[in-house]
Enzyme design. Structure first.
Site, PDB file in Angstrom:
ATOM      1  N   HIS A  31     -49.053  15.659  32.311  1.00 43.38           N
ATOM      2  CA  HIS A  31     -48.888  16.793  32.932  1.00 43.38           C
ATOM      3  C   HIS A  31     -48.328  17.876  31.587  1.00 43.38           C
ATOM      4  CE1 HIS A  31     -49.527  16.128  36.934  1.00 43.38           C
ATOM      5  NE2 HIS A  31     -48.600  15.997  37.332  1.00 43.38           N
ATOM      6  N   TYR A  36     -38.215  19.815  40.597  1.00 40.37           N
ATOM      7  CA  TYR A  36     -39.276  19.244  40.758  1.00 40.37           C
ATOM      8  C   TYR A  36     -40.433  19.914  39.877  1.00 40.37           C
ATOM      9  CZ  TYR A  36     -37.837  17.159  45.027  1.00 40.37           C
ATOM     10  OH  TYR A  36     -36.946  16.400  46.027  1.00 40.37           O
ATOM     11  N   GLU A  37     -41.326  19.100  39.236  1.00 33.94           N
ATOM     12  CA  GLU A  37     -42.273  19.380  38.418  1.00 33.94           C
ATOM     13  C   GLU A  37     -43.213  20.788  38.704  1.00 33.94           C
ATOM     14  OE1 GLU A  37     -44.232  15.630  37.444  1.00 33.94           O
ATOM     15  OE2 GLU A  37     -45.724  16.208  38.928  1.00 33.94           O
ATOM     16  N   SER A  38     -43.162  20.982  40.066  1.00 33.57           N
ATOM     17  CA  SER A  38     -43.923  22.167  40.149  1.00 33.57           C
ATOM     18  C   SER A  38     -43.597  23.459  39.970  1.00 33.57           C
ATOM     19  CB  SER A  38     -44.107  22.371  41.840  1.00 33.57           C
ATOM     20  OG  SER A  38     -42.858  22.062  42.486  1.00 33.57           O
ATOM     21  N   GLY A  39     -42.060  23.410  39.444  1.00 31.43           N
ATOM     22  CA  GLY A  39     -41.249  24.492  38.776  1.00 31.43           C
ATOM     23  C   GLY A  39     -40.209  24.961  39.501  1.00 31.43           C
TER      24      GLY A  39
END
Lengths: 273, 281, 281, 273
Positions: free
Chosen positions: C104, D60-63
């Site tokens: 990612h 969380y890596e979604s921001g």
């Protein structure tokens, strides 16, 4: 740059300063996306938006995209620029995604010194390491000059500003002539037009040198020669610049009156702090 | 983990002589009150970093706090020269000022790289620009895929970042909005930080579409200084004091009038004065 | 300069066989309706780029639209495997699928670099990770200041970016909010773009604190497709259809049931069906 | 990874799965900033926040920064993560400023395969170029593993998952042992703890190998040996893991019940489109 008092070169019903601003504004097209420098470029770009180019997109390096100020900003980051913008981004994003990303069609710049190839100095007068006058520096200009589709320049014409050799190349124009931008890996067009209070100069497609292509009403070729530090060339078919229309003048004067009212120093005696 | 203190305590705690200090704010939210505190505490030998070293750095330079300036545009916005900056560069007054000069694109990228924890920033810049010849920090790097030669500069990771924001909440999260500049990057890239804020609120409500929030665990010291950006502005609180910028041109032209002004307004003043100045602007 | 068209016209206008296509949306705002249109129009030999090739790419891969996949995580989020993706990689069905696999961080940086007009991205990554040995696109570069060795990857600059957004205004400016992912970067980095939107509004009002706006002069074609992200979601419009994601696990396990589903819902369906699906979710 | 049915290893009044989640949750401190993987790590991290670590920051890596979901997200980017977050940033910013920027104290990961040095495989079973099972891949893990201050791992213990040699190094643990991270220029601590349904393993300060330091109540050393694909070592002073408290169990069960209710497949017959 300090500006000379208004009206210094007043003509019948408009000043030379007004002629310059109107001429500079006309250079912008309705679908341009314009990266705007503060001062004269900002005046011209906003006048364009208020007259023939209502769809013009204005971008200031403070991060404001598609801004529509009602008065001219004093600084590049006045609050109104943000309030009237479509959106505001961070300064790194502005320079990375928007300027370097190649999305700007016109960079509109001013200068302290310029040469015949549109190279610009806003750094020093004299030696860099031992300056006679230390100017503010490049700011956004070095990359505006190479990243925007083309560059328009607006500045008052004088031997002091239009010089044979600039003291410092803050921002690349055409270097020493045709082919220099390509050699430096620059793919954009560079300076294509210069609008002064005397004339319009256009970059010659062959040599890339600025040549006079249009002279403002009432100005003589001699005046232009006297106010240019290099041996200035004239196009074979030099035109006369159309005078400002009533609508252009009215829009410009309204804009300046609104601006002056908004930025007047408060009359509270001591400007505290 | 952020901590609420007095501005004077914050400056004492995080800033030493010789530090590299980034006081940021792109026209908006410039931390003037904090700059005055640095002058009052008499810091010396600082490396001052700032894209647009306007009045706040003119004052610090004129008072001899700085040995070095890293910058990309040094003027009084919309007015003209910075006279104290020029006096230092042109005539070594009050002390010599070493400069490391960049373009905005270079510094914006360098702040971005600093926030991203990278040692350097790559960008397409300085082509044909003479700064690349006089600033040895500017180097080039070749793309391993296209062979394109690009510019690079060291990232900015200051010892201390100093910024002004609109709000903090009780946990010490900080909110900026309006023109957000490079403050987030300056704080995230710095070892330590001071944030002055207009006020402390319970919740961040009704924030605009380009709000920037720094969580409390990224912020050092927070000091409440209403008006602390004056003569710059705080979007939603007070407007830019354009008159002050013009007035500064006169005050700062002359060494004596400059020193008199600093004595009266800085040395004998304090952060509590700023609310009044901002309200009057 | 953006133009409002039907979704079918947009796909016809900008996407050719063999194009590199980035349909993005990080869990949120995934352009499912547009993906179906690509299947209906029978595009072939596409290079599909996406950080999280979930159901939308499972469908395209299963229908043989893709020759190549550039990705960093290929699963059914919260559920398990992507069976069509696995069938293509493990058993070349319906056609072989070449993969270029990243982390990612690499793809996020590559999108960022693409939006910034750079040919490559530098980041501190892939240390000790075996992907760097099996993916020749991953290279390294040395910092000219610190000698630190960093990873680099080519930037992502797709032929076509396809995204879904909440709103467009009449001028064709586009607004996203909620989890904004990499859509801005995908569009800014691409040569051409399609944006499907929930609705057209007069003004962007009451937008949240992390709204992303793409000006009309950065957007290609806009098609109004209410519900166009289903079974993904559109913050403020409808929620994620978690049941659909679980159901897909069953439908897609088997080649025949997959094809039957596609025939019924994609080949014999259209963008007008999505509003109903989203409303029922 | 598919999870085995709940209660498979049920004990007196709690399941092995619950023991694992509670134990994993306890590893987090109130002032940690935790980068959370979906699934078991997310369950443990949210349980910590709801029990002993209310100040815990979840990312969380979604921001989504500082998110406080009331139910466990099914995906890494569920809407509630954004709605309850302090702020949400773009995915590039998440990986650049927040993860690479070195601001995260703990990365909480799961795995398909792990070895004694905490190296993780989530990419393939079999050969990379000719996989027996193609797993989803690394996602954020390769850089989480090297950029976070330390790494906690939670996964069910089995010979299939705890292997002598992983098929593919998706994410670096301690490589082949002490000194490997340093040689690769990695300055963070790497995997320090592993919480399974049988025990807690801790990375040996000298060898960096995972050793069993705490065994869950009712579990024998033999069971651990049988479910570990390498010759597992035990610390000299192995402890017994404290049982879940009533409060921990109640919080976990509430969380899971709320989650199940929220994510139930709608009973509308055909899940359309």
């Amino acid at each position: 740059m300090r500006q000379r008092p208004e009206g210094e070169r007043t003509m019948s019903d408009y000043s030379a300063q007004e002629m310059m601003s109107v001429t500079a504004a006309r250079a912008l097209r309705n679908d341009d996306v314009c990266f705007v420098g503060i001062g004269l470029p900002s005046e011209a770009a906003n006048l364009a938006r208020l007259t023939h180019a209502p769809g013009l997109t204005l971008i200031y390096e403070s991060g404001t995209l598609g801004t529509q100020p009602s008065v001219l900003p004093l600084s590049i980051g006045d609050g109104e620029l943000c309030e009237t913008a479509l959106t505001t981004v961070s300064v790194p994003e502005m320079f990375r995604y928007w300027l370097q990303g190649g999305r700007i069609t016109v960079g509109f710049l001013g200068a302290a010194q310029i040469d015949r190839f549109g190279n610009i100095n806003t750094t020093v007068v004299g030696e860099y390491g031992d300056p006679k006058v230390r100017l503010p520096g490049g700011g956004g200009a070095p990359e505006i000059a190479t990243s925007c589709g083309e560059i328009f320049i607006v500045m008052r014409q004088s031997k002091r500003g239009f010089v044979d050799k600039i003291d410092f190349v803050t921002s690349l124009g055409h270097g020493t002539g045709a082919g220099d931008r390509e050699r430096l890996g620059v793919t954009t067009r560079g300076p294509t037009r210069l609008m002064s209070d005397l004339c319009i100069m256009t970059s010659d497609p062959e040599t890339k040198e600025f040549v006079v292509t249009s002279i403002h009403p009432g100005i003589t070729a001699e005046q232009i020669v006297e106010n240019t530090g290099w041996t200035v060339r004239f196009a074979l078919d030099v035109e006369e610049t159309p005078r400002p229309t009533k609508a252009e003048l009215a829009a410009l004067r309204d804009l300046k009156a609104r601006t002056e009212a908004a930025h007047r120093v408060p009359q509270t005696g001591e400007a505290a702090e | 983990m952020s901590e609420f203190v007095l501005l004077s305590e914050a400056v004492e705690a995080v800033m030493s002589d010789g530090d590299a200090v980034a006081m940021e704010g792109f026209t908006h939210l410039i931390p003037h009150a904090a700059g005055h505190e640095v002058i009052r505490q008499g810091r010396r030998d600082l490396t001052l970093i700032r894209m647009t070293p306007d009045i706040i750095y003119d004052q610090l330079i004129g008072m001899g706090c700085a040995a070095r300036l890293v910058f990309s545009w040094g003027g009084n916005p919309g007015v003209g020269s910075l006279h104290r900056f020029r006096d230092a560069v042109e005539r070594d007054w009050p002390i010599p000022l070493e400069i490391e000069e960049h373009s905005h694109a270079a510094m914006a990228n360098a702040y971005d790289a600093g926030a991203a924890g990278l040692p350097f920033a790559v960008f397409r810049g300085y082509r044909g620009a003479e700064l690349a010849q006089v600033n040895p920090a500017i180097k080039s790097i070749t793309c391993p895929y296209t062979e394109e030669k690009l510019a690079c500069v060291p990232s900015i990771r200051a010892d201390v970042a100093v910024v002004h924001a609109q709000k903090a909440n009780a946990r010490g999260d900080v909110l900026f909005e309006g023109i957000v500049g490079v403050q987030k990057e300056a704080v995230l890239g710095a070892k330590r930080s001071i944030v002055t804020v207009e006020e402390i609120v319970d919740e961040f409500e009704g924030t605009g579409p380009n709000a920037v929030i720094l969580p409390h665990w990224t912020v050092g010291y927070i000091a409440v200084v209403p008006g602390g950006a004056h003569p710059s502005y705080a979007h939603g609180y007070y407007t830019r004091d354009n008159g002050f910028y013009k007035m500064w041109d006169e005050v700062s032209r002359d060494r004596d009038s400059f020193r008199a002004w600093i004595k009266q307004h800085v040395l004998e003043g304090g952060p509590q004065d700023f609310a009044r100045h901002a309200a009057a602007a």
